[in-house]
Every structure is written in structure tokens, then in C-alpha cells.
Design a protein around this motif. Structure first.
Motif, PDB file in Angstrom:
ATOM      1  N   THR A 197       0.899  -0.875  -0.315  1.00 27.89           N
ATOM      2  CA  THR A 197       0.444  -0.282  -0.555  1.00 27.89           C
ATOM      3  C   THR A 197       0.961   1.137  -0.595  1.00 27.89           C
ATOM      4  O   THR A 197       2.216   1.497   0.532  1.00 27.89           O
ATOM      5  CB  THR A 197      -0.579  -0.184   1.189  1.00 27.89           C
ATOM      6  N   THR A 198       0.404   2.121  -0.702  1.00 31.52           N
ATOM      7  CA  THR A 198       1.341   3.407  -0.697  1.00 31.52           C
ATOM      8  C   THR A 198      -0.090   4.868   0.527  1.00 31.52           C
ATOM      9  O   THR A 198      -1.265   4.712   0.245  1.00 31.52           O
ATOM     10  CB  THR A 198       1.149   4.321  -1.728  1.00 31.52           C
ATOM     11  N   ASP A 199       0.523   5.772   0.676  1.00 30.49           N
ATOM     12  CA  ASP A 199      -0.123   6.869   1.161  1.00 30.49           C
ATOM     13  C   ASP A 199      -0.546   8.246  -0.116  1.00 30.49           C
ATOM     14  O   ASP A 199      -1.971   8.320   0.302  1.00 30.49           O
ATOM     15  CB  ASP A 199       0.939   8.120   1.746  1.00 30.49           C
ATOM     16  N   SER A 200      -0.341   7.596  -1.678  1.00 36.30           N
ATOM     17  CA  SER A 200      -1.424   8.068  -2.605  1.00 36.30           C
ATOM     18  C   SER A 200      -2.210   7.255  -3.086  1.00 36.30           C
ATOM     19  O   SER A 200      -3.116   8.079  -3.437  1.00 36.30           O
ATOM     20  CB  SER A 200      -0.223   8.016  -3.823  1.00 36.30           C
ATOM     21  N   TYR A 201      -2.223   5.973  -2.225  1.00 37.83           N
ATOM     22  CA  TYR A 201      -3.156   5.169  -3.337  1.00 37.83           C
ATOM     23  C   TYR A 201      -3.958   4.543  -1.546  1.00 37.83           C
ATOM     24  O   TYR A 201      -3.734   3.562  -2.147  1.00 37.83           O
ATOM     25  CB  TYR A 201      -3.242   4.726  -3.879  1.00 37.83           C
ATOM     26  N   PRO A 202      -4.108   5.376  -0.466  1.00 36.22           N
ATOM     27  CA  PRO A 202      -4.212   4.721   0.111  1.00 36.22           C
ATOM     28  C   PRO A 202      -5.420   3.400   0.603  1.00 36.22           C
ATOM     29  O   PRO A 202      -5.254   2.366   1.746  1.00 36.22           O
ATOM     30  CB  PRO A 202      -4.481   5.317   1.896  1.00 36.22           C
ATOM     31  N   ASP A 203      -6.281   3.041  -0.102  1.00 38.25           N
ATOM     32  CA  ASP A 203      -7.949   2.245  -0.442  1.00 38.25           C
ATOM     33  C   ASP A 203      -7.551   1.324  -1.243  1.00 38.25           C
ATOM     34  O   ASP A 203      -8.056   0.779  -1.303  1.00 38.25           O
ATOM     35  CB  ASP A 203      -8.636   3.057  -0.434  1.00 38.25           C
ATOM     36  N   LYS A 204      -5.989   1.255  -2.057  1.00 38.03           N
ATOM     37  CA  LYS A 204      -5.886   0.141  -3.310  1.00 38.03           C
ATOM     38  C   LYS A 204      -4.554  -0.489  -2.823  1.00 38.03           C
ATOM     39  O   LYS A 204      -3.578  -0.428  -2.167  1.00 38.03           O
ATOM     40  CB  LYS A 204      -5.136   1.034  -4.416  1.00 38.03           C
ATOM     41  N   VAL A 205      -5.012  -1.606  -2.753  1.00 38.51           N
ATOM     42  CA  VAL A 205      -3.952  -3.297  -2.321  1.00 38.51           C
ATOM     43  C   VAL A 205      -3.125  -3.861  -3.690  1.00 38.51           C
ATOM     44  O   VAL A 205      -3.815  -4.305  -4.279  1.00 38.51           O
ATOM     45  CB  VAL A 205      -4.656  -3.700  -1.654  1.00 38.51           C
ATOM     46  N   TYR A 206      -1.570  -3.544  -3.489  1.00 38.05           N
ATOM     47  CA  TYR A 206      -1.157  -4.161  -5.413  1.00 38.05           C
ATOM     48  C   TYR A 206      -0.735  -5.448  -4.504  1.00 38.05           C
ATOM     49  O   TYR A 206       0.782  -4.995  -3.351  1.00 38.05           O
ATOM     50  CB  TYR A 206       0.154  -3.417  -5.251  1.00 38.05           C
ATOM     51  N   PRO A 207      -0.935  -6.395  -4.940  1.00 33.16           N
ATOM     52  CA  PRO A 207      -0.165  -7.842  -4.446  1.00 33.16           C
ATOM     53  C   PRO A 207       1.177  -7.994  -5.188  1.00 33.16           C
ATOM     54  O   PRO A 207       1.086  -7.688  -5.963  1.00 33.16           O
ATOM     55  CB  PRO A 207      -1.377  -9.198  -5.210  1.00 33.16           C
ATOM     56  N   GLY A 208       1.709  -8.695  -3.659  1.00 31.32           N
ATOM     57  CA  GLY A 208       2.944  -8.867  -4.622  1.00 31.32           C
ATOM     58  C   GLY A 208       3.767 -10.035  -3.709  1.00 31.32           C
ATOM     59  O   GLY A 208       2.697 -10.444  -3.042  1.00 31.32           O
ATOM     60  N   TRP A 209       5.364 -10.476  -4.121  1.00 29.74           N
ATOM     61  CA  TRP A 209       5.609 -11.588  -3.419  1.00 29.74           C
ATOM     62  C   TRP A 209       7.196 -10.932  -3.194  1.00 29.74           C
ATOM     63  O   TRP A 209       7.465 -10.843  -4.197  1.00 29.74           O
ATOM     64  CB  TRP A 209       5.727 -12.839  -4.738  1.00 29.74           C
TER      65      TRP A 209
END
Length: 354
Positions: free
Chosen positions: A267-279
Motif C-alpha cells: 500500500t502507499t499514501d498516494s493510493y491508501p485504499d488500493k492494495v497491490y499484490p506482490g511476493w
């Protein structure tokens, strides 16, 4: 002291005792191990410097900062006049050498053979006639019917005619046999060298066109039309959009709880409601001191291990240097196929992003 005051005092003592007991319970009770590891880091990407493969003057730049480019896309041109002239000269030299080779491989023409034979036959007649004259004078000279001078002149004419005939005969035989194999091989080598020079000239001309070496976004336009550049001079800096990762740092105490391939949320402060899946795609094998831009001054002396959490679902929203938060569920089951989770999600490639 009245009865009412005594009751208030007793009640206050009881409340105070309860508060002290409750505080002691929470202070002294064992702290459970959290099932989620939260890390803080920054978005990181790889950059590629695109440059011409030869030295020359920039003629035209076809893209600007912020433009999305794809591998193999034409992005810049160099002045190609000099290279075009070199190619024309190399092609002309190759064409000349080819004609020489073709002529040798074809051998003597029928007309050349016929001409050589006609000359040989004509000189053979002269040779036989001069030979007969010499033999006649050689017979008459001892009897005095002919002078010695006549005999000597006839002999000189005979020897000269013999040499001319033998030379014409050899020329005829050479015409029939054609060029030597060694001459053909030498001509072939000259032609091959000329063709190689032409290919090199063509490659130099092709190198006046600069193509994007990778997919990415133009981060900076380093040169301008008219600048003299060389292979060591970058024209553009391209930020690769794949792979993209968050660089974070893990303390030694948490290192044993993290495995390669574990799923993570970014997650980032720029897009707080968006979660980016990673590994988790990389764990450093060596420790380092915590970078100053990551932790508070009292923690900078701690040794940590660099960790990279890769993602391919950024939708061009994650930018270089952007602060990011990574959360890893430590209760997830570690499976062998999770190591290649990133490759599957991104449609191929290496889970480490290499």
C-alpha cells in the motif's frame, strides 16, 4: 468523618487498586507473536541508458520524457550521410570483386580459345617453313652452293620462329585449361572480404537508428539534436516498468519467519485504499546497517537484511522512490510453487525479477 465520606474514600481506594492491578496485568503479561509483519520501504525500479552504437551527430529525437516505449521501437536518429556513402563505396567494391570472380570461374571464352589456336597455327607454319630453309642452307653450305652467312641467317630465323610457335602453343593450352584454382581462390577471398566490408558498412548505417532496448517509460532525455555523441553517451534514460519492487529492510530477529515466494500486500499514501499484490522475490544474503532514510536515528546502527517485494499490478501508479508499506502474513503455508508466484502472475519471467 461522616459515613458518606467514608464510603467515597473506600470506593476511591478500590478503583485505584483495580486500576493498578489491571495495569500490572497488561504490563507483565507475555506478549504474543504477531502473525503479520509490517515493513516500510520505497518503490524501486531498474533504469536503462539507451545510446547509439556509433559516434556521430544526433539528427532527431522521436520521444519525450514520460512517453511509454516498447522494446524495438524507434526512438532517435543520427545523421547518416557519412555512413550511407561508406555503404555505397563498399557495395561498389563488392560488385567489382564479384565480376572478377565470375570471369575467372567462367574460364576462357570460346573466342579466346579460337584466337589462341589461330595464332598458334599461323606461327607453326612460319616455324616449319623457317626450319625447312635452315635445313636446306645447312646442306648447301658445306658444298659451297650457299654461303655460311645464308646458313646462319636461316638458322636465326628458324630459332626465332620456333620460340614464337612454342609460346603461342602454350598460350593456347592455357586458354583451353582456363584460370588456375589458386587464382580463383584468391578472387573468391577478395570477394568475400568485400562482402564483409559491405555488411559492416550496412551495420554502421543501421546503427544510426536507436531503438528502445526494453519496455518502459522515458525518464529523462539526456541529449538534444545537434549534439555529438558516442556509444558511451546516453541519449535517454528509460525506467523499466517490469520488474518493479519495494525495497525494505528486515531485522535479524524476523528473518527466519520470511521465505522466498511468500505473498505480500503493498500500500502507499498516494493510493491508501488500493492494495497491490506482490511476493517476496529477494532476501539479501548479507547484513547491512539500516539506511538513514528508513529508520529513526536510534535504530540506524542496527544490522538488517534487504528484502524486495515484487509486483506486476502497479498500473503505472507506483513511482520510483515512492514510500510504501508492505504487510506479510506469516501464517501462510510455504509451498514450492509459491517461489514462481510472480512468474505466473506476470505472464512469465523470473520470480526474483531478474
Amino acid at each position: 468523618m461522616t459515613k458518606r465520606k467514608r464510603m467515597v474514600l473506600v470506593f476511591g481506594v478500590l478503583v485505584l487498586g483495580a486500576a493498578i492491578a489491571l495495569g500490572a496485568y497488561f504490563w507483565l503479561r507475555p506478549v504474543g507473536v504477531s502473525s503479520t509483519l509490517t515493513l516500510y520501504g520505497n518503490v524501486d525500479i531498474r533504469e536503462v541508458d539507451a545510446a547509439f552504437n556509433d559516434t556521430g551527430r544526433v539528427a532527431k529525437l522521436l520521444v519525450q520524457e514520460g512517453d511509454v516505449v516498447h522494446k524495438g521501437e524507434l526512438i532517435a536518429l543520427m545523421d547518416d550521410k557519412r555512413f550511407s556513402d561508406e555503404l555505397d563505396a563498399a557495395n561498389a567494391q563488392a560488385a567489382q570483386q564479384k565480376q572478377v570472380l565470375v570471369a575467372l570461374q567462367a574460364g576462357s571464352r570460346p573466342e579466346q580459345i579460337a584466337q589462341a589456336k589461330a595464332r598458334m597455327d599461323a606461327l607453326e607454319v612460319v616455324y616449319k617453313n623457317d626450319k625447312a630453309n635452315y635445313e636446306r642452307y645447312a646442306t648447301l653450305a658445306p658444298t659451297g652452293a650457299a654461303t655460311l652467312q645464308k646458313r646462319d641467317d636461316a638458322q636465326a630465323a628458324f630459332l626465332n620462329a620456333e620460340q614464337n610457335y612454342m609460346a603461342a602453343k602454350q598460350a593456347y593450352e592455357l586458354a583451353v585449361k582456363g584460370p588456375r584454382a589458386e587464382d580463383i581462390a584468391a578472387a573468391q577471398a577478395s570477394y568475400d572480404g568485400a562482402v564483409a566490408n559491405a555488411k559492416l558498412a550496412q551495420q554502421k548505417l543501421d546503427d544510426t537508428k536507436l531503438y528502445a532496448p526494453v519496455d518502459g517509460i522515458i525518464e529523462s532525455r539526456v541529449q538534444e539534436p545537434g549534439d555529438m555523441v558516442s556509444p558511451a553517451t546516453p541519449i535517454y534514460t528509460i525506467a523499466r516498468t517490469d520488474p518493479l519492487w519495494v525495497r525494505a529492510y528486515v531485522p535479524e530477529s524476523e528473518l527466519g519467519r520470511i521465505k522466498l515466494g511468500m505473498a505480500a500486500d503493498i500500500t502507499t499514501d498516494s493510493y491508501p485504499d488500493k492494495v497491490y499484490p506482490g511476493w517476496v522475490g529477494y532476501l539479501s544474503p548479507t547484513a547491512e546497517f539500516t539506511p538513514k532514510n528508513v529508520e529513526t536515528p536510534d535504530l540506524r546502527a542496527q544490522l538488517v537484511y534487504q528484502l524486495r517485494v515484487y509486483t506486476c499490478a502497479s498500473e503505472n501508479e507506483l513511482r520510483l522512490g515512492m514510500p510504501a508499506t508492505v504487510k506479510i502474513d506469516l501464517t501462510q503455508q510455504q509451498k514450492d510453487q509459491q517461489v514462481n508466484r510472480g512468474a505466473n502472475e506476470c505472464g512469465g519471467g523470473d520470480a526474483t525479477g531478474n
